[in-house]
Motif scaffolding. Structure first.
Motif, short mmCIF file in Angstrom:
data_model
loop_
_atom_site.label_atom_id
_atom_site.label_comp_id
_atom_site.label_asym_id
_atom_site.label_seq_id
_atom_site.Cartn_x
_atom_site.Cartn_y
_atom_site.Cartn_z
N LEU A 281 44.62 49.79 30.94
CA LEU A 281 43.44 50.54 31.35
C LEU A 281 43.33 50.60 32.87
N ILE A 282 43.05 51.80 33.38
CA ILE A 282 42.64 51.97 34.77
C ILE A 282 41.20 52.49 34.74
N GLU A 283 40.32 51.71 35.33
CA GLU A 283 38.92 52.09 35.39
C GLU A 283 38.52 52.22 36.86
N ASN A 284 38.32 53.43 37.29
CA ASN A 284 38.00 53.69 38.70
C ASN A 284 36.52 54.00 38.86
N GLU A 285 35.87 53.23 39.71
CA GLU A 285 34.47 53.47 40.03
C GLU A 285 34.29 53.84 41.50
#
Length: 458
Positions: A281-285
């Motif tokens: 998973l890549i979760e960019n905020e």
């Protein structure tokens, strides 16, 4: 001080030196031997006593600060040679700001000796240089170890970093060429203010375990990790304290399972992740990412706000279809798109949605696509009225080029479109195609052919 100002200052100083020499010559006695001694006495290189030929070298009498500035612009090998013939440059060499150590910069020939001897020469030369360096004023340190790496190398590297990594350093690059070199980067070196000035950190082929005790790398704007043994928690700790970060690049770091980019990284504009096989998973905020590049098929992407993304590079199976179907709506401001796919089961769909801002498009299909309708890719041309360059690379084995004249009834045509932004055209492509490359491979790169395009403007 800019280079132009520096050159002007040197020119003025040179004119003053010439005028002083003319006055001295006019006042000098006619005795040739006395005049020769006077000339040698006034030569800074001869005073150094480093070379018999130094008496013939004239160096303008510049201030120490200007000499150091000139010396800092020299490549490291040239700077070292200058230090060998002048005490003035020798002084600045001991605080030279740009240190770059590799086999090439040290003049080591890997074919002239064995691996062990080459490693010994590399370690001894770098050790000799750094032990005579004051450790003051280092701005850039780059160490690239090509030779076989061992436990002995760890001791050397730690000593070198202790000398050079001080407050004020801006770039630190450590690259170990040997795969899975067992070196543990000493994070303690970056604490107590030593890491506060680092703007670019590049680590390759080592272990890196930052903790909360490391503190923040408050000036860090570029972070590049390649083949680095670091966990997602350790990386998250580092990112949460690097608030000035603008560019993050991670390659082949197999211990990261989930990459979370916090919203605190307000300055982050470029995020690139390649070859992290265990990444799920890549979760960019981070709210201002405008450049995203990724390689992988099994990773879930949660990119957050995508309206600001202008450059996208994807190495992912099936993404040619997905990009045409989804991207115009979720990334309407996209200006550059590069896709590489090794598996496409669905043709590019014909849709009304547009890439209104897209100027550069590159598509690479690598693998075996016996039934793929390459002509469906014309859907991208329709969708991009501002397109300037279009590169299409098709690499597969055992392709037969079908003549467009053999069965003219089977040809498909497209209506002529006005693509005024396309800059150039290839010799055999229709006029509406700009920079167009159609490459067919049979076993290797053997031919470049446009005869199977099947598109003729009506």
């Amino acid at each position: 001080m800019g280079m132009l100002d520096l050159m002007r200052l040197m020119s003025i100083q040179r004119q003053r030196d010439q005028e002083r020499r003319r006055r001295r010559q006019a006042q000098a006695p006619r005795d040739g031997s006395i005049a020769l001694r006077a000339k040698r006495k006034g030569s800074p290189c001869q005073q150094d006593g480093d070379s018999q030929g130094a008496a013939d070298i004239e160096i303008p009498s510049l201030s120490e600060d200007i000499l150091r500035l000139i010396h800092s612009f020299m490549p490291m090998r040239d700077a070292a040679r200058a230090a060998c013939v002048s005490h003035s440059f020798l002084s600045s060499w001991r605080c030279h700001p740009n240190l770059n150590f590799s086999n090439e910069t040290l003049g080591l020939n890997k074919n002239a000796c064995g691996k062990e001897e080459l490693a010994g020469l590399f370690y001894s030369k770098v050790d000799h240089i750094l032990k005579r360096h004051s450790g003051i004023g280092v701005k850039k340190l780059k160490i690239q170890v090509h030779s076989d790496y061992s436990g002995k190398g760890s001791s050397y590297l730690n000593n070198w970093l202790q000398i050079a990594v001080k407050p004020g350093i801006e770039e630190l690059i450590i690259t170990l060429i040997q795969y899975q070199a067992k070196y543990n980067f000493p994070c303690s070196l970056l604490s107590n203010g030593s890491g506060d000035s680092i703007q670019y950190l590049h680590l390759s082929n080592c272990s890196f375990h930052p903790t909360v005790t490391l503190g923040g790398l408050r000036s860090l704007t570029r972070l590049h990790l390649c083949l680095v043994r670091i966990t997602e928690n350790e990386l998250g700790c580092l990112l949460s304290h690097s608030l000035a970060l603008e560019q993050l690049e991670i390659r082949y770091c197999d211990r990261i399972v989930c990459l979370k980019v916090p919203c605190l990284l307000q300055h982050l504009i470029s995020l690139k992740v390649f070859g992290c096989d265990k990444l799920k998973l890549i979760e960019n905020e981070a709210p201002n990412v405008s450049i995203f590049a990724f390689q992988g098929d099994k990773t879930q992407l949660q990119l957050g706000e995508t309206l600001q993304i202008k450059s996208l590079c994807m190495v992912r199976s099936g993404y040619v279809y997905h990009a045409r179907a989804e991207l115009p709506s979720i990334m309407p401001n996209l200006e550059s798109l590069a896709i590489q796919s090794c598996k496409e089961t669905a043709f590019a769909p014909k849709l009304c949605s547009k890439f209104l801002c897209l100027r550069h498009l590159s598509i690479a299909l690598i693998g075996f696509f016996p039934a793929y309708d390459y002509l469906s890719l014309a859907s991208y041309i329709y969708a991009a009225p501002s397109l300037e360059t279009f590169d299409l690379n098709v690499m597969q084995r055992y392709v037969q080029n079908v003549s467009i004249f053999a069965h003219p009834a089977d040809l498909r045509s497209m209506r002529e479109e006005q693509h005024h932004s396309l800059k150039t055209k290839s010799a055999n492509a229709p006029h509406w195609i700009g920079t167009f490359s159609w490459k067919v491979t049979e076993g290797s790169w053997l031919s470049e052919d446009t005869s199977s395009l099947g598109y003729l403007p009506q």
